[in-house]
Scaffold this motif. Structure first.
Motif, mmCIF file in Angstrom:
data_model
loop_
_atom_site.group_PDB
_atom_site.id
_atom_site.type_symbol
_atom_site.label_atom_id
_atom_site.label_comp_id
_atom_site.label_asym_id
_atom_site.label_seq_id
_atom_site.Cartn_x
_atom_site.Cartn_y
_atom_site.Cartn_z
ATOM 1 N N GLY A 3 22.471 42.862 -38.616
ATOM 2 C CA GLY A 3 22.745 41.613 -39.296
ATOM 3 C C GLY A 3 24.220 41.476 -39.567
ATOM 4 O O GLY A 3 24.680 41.671 -40.674
ATOM 5 N N GLY A 194 12.626 50.489 -27.791
ATOM 6 C CA GLY A 194 12.872 50.809 -29.198
ATOM 7 C C GLY A 194 12.003 51.945 -29.695
ATOM 8 O O GLY A 194 12.384 52.671 -30.626
ATOM 9 N N HIS A 228 8.153 42.946 -37.073
ATOM 10 C CA HIS A 228 9.591 43.026 -37.366
ATOM 11 C C HIS A 228 10.365 41.972 -36.577
ATOM 12 O O HIS A 228 11.130 41.196 -37.143
ATOM 13 C CB HIS A 228 10.096 44.432 -36.991
ATOM 14 C CG HIS A 228 11.580 44.595 -37.045
ATOM 15 N ND1 HIS A 228 12.280 44.611 -38.233
ATOM 16 C CD2 HIS A 228 12.512 44.763 -36.066
ATOM 17 C CE1 HIS A 228 13.557 44.782 -37.977
ATOM 18 N NE2 HIS A 228 13.732 44.869 -36.665
ATOM 19 N N PHE A 229 10.124 41.932 -35.286
ATOM 20 C CA PHE A 229 10.972 41.045 -34.496
ATOM 21 C C PHE A 229 10.480 39.603 -34.459
ATOM 22 O O PHE A 229 11.298 38.684 -34.333
ATOM 23 C CB PHE A 229 11.182 41.576 -33.070
ATOM 24 C CG PHE A 229 12.171 40.696 -32.351
ATOM 25 C CD1 PHE A 229 13.470 40.568 -32.821
ATOM 26 C CD2 PHE A 229 11.792 39.947 -31.263
ATOM 27 C CE1 PHE A 229 14.373 39.716 -32.215
ATOM 28 C CE2 PHE A 229 12.682 39.094 -30.634
ATOM 29 C CZ PHE A 229 13.990 38.983 -31.119
#
Ligand code: HEM
Ligand SMILES: CC(C)=CCC/C(C)=C/CC/C(C)=C/COP(=O)(O)OP(=O)(O)O
Length: 338
Positions: A3, A194, A228-229
């Motif tokens: 972020g 990931g 999450h995504f």
């Protein structure tokens, strides 16, 4: 993946070389021209500041926060297999090698996406679009630390760990990154990349690549990435669309598809956690804890799916950031106490 702070800058300031006459304020990811500096003429100080900023830019290119998260998940996976037999030397080597390979993957991802990153508020201050680091320097840096990290893992940890590291790198840089511009399936490929560091940790602790426990650990992180995504992809759908990224909420703007994918991941996750804790003492207790750790993210996924908006998406992202450490803690507790 991080972020990044967005500080206003002109995206047209794209550069192909490190600019020696600019003195960047590295902590802000911003830069000013040397001509504006009160230190003009102090060539030594200016050169030192410029070098420092370039080093900071290379460091930022590795996406240190995601590298840290990858190290934590990799380490937890090794700890889950080894328990109290965990070798601290092995862990140290695993952390060093994995950090280099994961950092390399992030550098290469930003090298490939430098033009797209310049179009998104979230990423336009990164070292490449802001002109702090040249593409050539990023490329050399990314390849160098990737090769060094792979060799380091092969020599100091194990060949199977290095092999999974290379497969993860290829999956992230050569498959996920180009697929972002082509199909919403990119998230599935990115989630595999990931999650594979879990297998790196498992292999480093002596696990076989064919052991189902290793793949169950991979499944934990794979499934977690959907809620999450999907939350993140919803929040940044406008920017992703502007940059040409085909994320699920871009190609299916009602948010329902993103919502269902979040629910599917959130619901499947506790089932995998329970499977992993079953062989240990007090399995019912750890199974209840696994469900408790997952509850917030399941509830947020349903809320997001029922009404996709920025508030429900932000809640889902927050609950995902709580759920992952909580799940890993349950696994480690089952392994050490069960
Ligand atoms: C498909 C895979 C993934 C994608 C596309 C993705 C993308 C992102 C993005 C864009 C953000 C920034 C959100 C913001 O700016 O508000 C973020 C945050 C975060 N991600 Fe991921 N992520 C993925 C996988 C992972 C994995 C595997 C981990 C952990 C190992 C992780 C951990 C985090 C954490 C802790 C944050 C919050 C802190 C930060 O912004 O750096 N993510 N992710
Ligand atoms: C050991 C090793 C090789 C690890 C590498 C794997 C790795 C870095 C996984 C991160 C997971 C992921 C898909 C993040 C999103 O990237 P993004 O490009 O969508 O994020 P961005 O939009 O913030 O750039």
């Amino acid at each position: 993946m991080s972020g990044d702070l967005v500080v206003l800058d002109r995206p047209e300031r794209l550069s192909t070389v490190v600019r020696p006459t600019r003195v960047p304020i590295a902590s802000e990811g911003n830069s000013i021209d040397a001509a504006d500096s009160p230190h003009r003429g102090r060539h030594g100080a200016t050169a030192a500041a410029s070098l420092k900023a370039s080093i900071r830019g290379l460091y930022d290119l590795t996406k240190p926060r995601i590298v840290m998260m990858i190290l934590i998940t990799t380490g937890m996976s090794a700890m889950f297999l080894a328990g109290t037999d965990l070798s601290m030397w092995m862990m140290m080597h695993l952390m060093i090698g994995t950090a280099a390979v994961a950092g390399s993957a992030s550098v290469m991802n930003q090298f490939i996406e430098r033009e797209a990153d310049a179009k998104m508020m979230r990423t336009m201050k990164r070292p490449l679009p802001s002109g702090l680091v040249s593409p050539g320097a990023a490329l050399i840096f990314g390849i160098t630390i990737g090769l060094l990290g792979t060799a380091y893992l092969a020599i100091n940890v194990s060949q199977s760990t290095a092999f999974v590291g290379v497969a993860t790198w290829v999956g992230y840089v050569m498959l996920y990154t180009p697929l972002k511009q082509k199909t919403a399936w990119n998230t599935t490929v990115g989630a595999i990349a990931g999650a594979l560091p879990m297998m790196m940790g498992f292999a480093a602790a002596g696990g076989s690549l064919t052991d189902p426990r290793g793949w169950l650990l991979v499944a934990v992180l794979f499934l977690w990435q959907y809620p999450h995504f999907m939350a993140i992809a919803w929040m940044y759908r406008g920017q992703y669309a502007d940059a040409g990224f085909k994320m699920t909420p871009v190609v299916e703007p009602t948010g329902k598809s993103a919502g269902w994918q979040a629910i599917a991941g959130a619901l499947a996750l506790p089932a995998v956690l329970i499977t992993l804790v079953l062989p240990y003492n007090y399995a019912p207790l750890f199974a209840v804890l696994a469900v408790a750790a997952s509850f917030g993210m399941i509830r947020s996924s349903f809320r997001f799916c029922g009404s996709p908006n920025d508030v429900t998406a932000r809640q889902l992202l927050m609950s995902s950031l709580v759920q992952l450490p909580a799940s890993l803690a349950v696994l480690i507790a089952a392994r050490l106490l069960g």
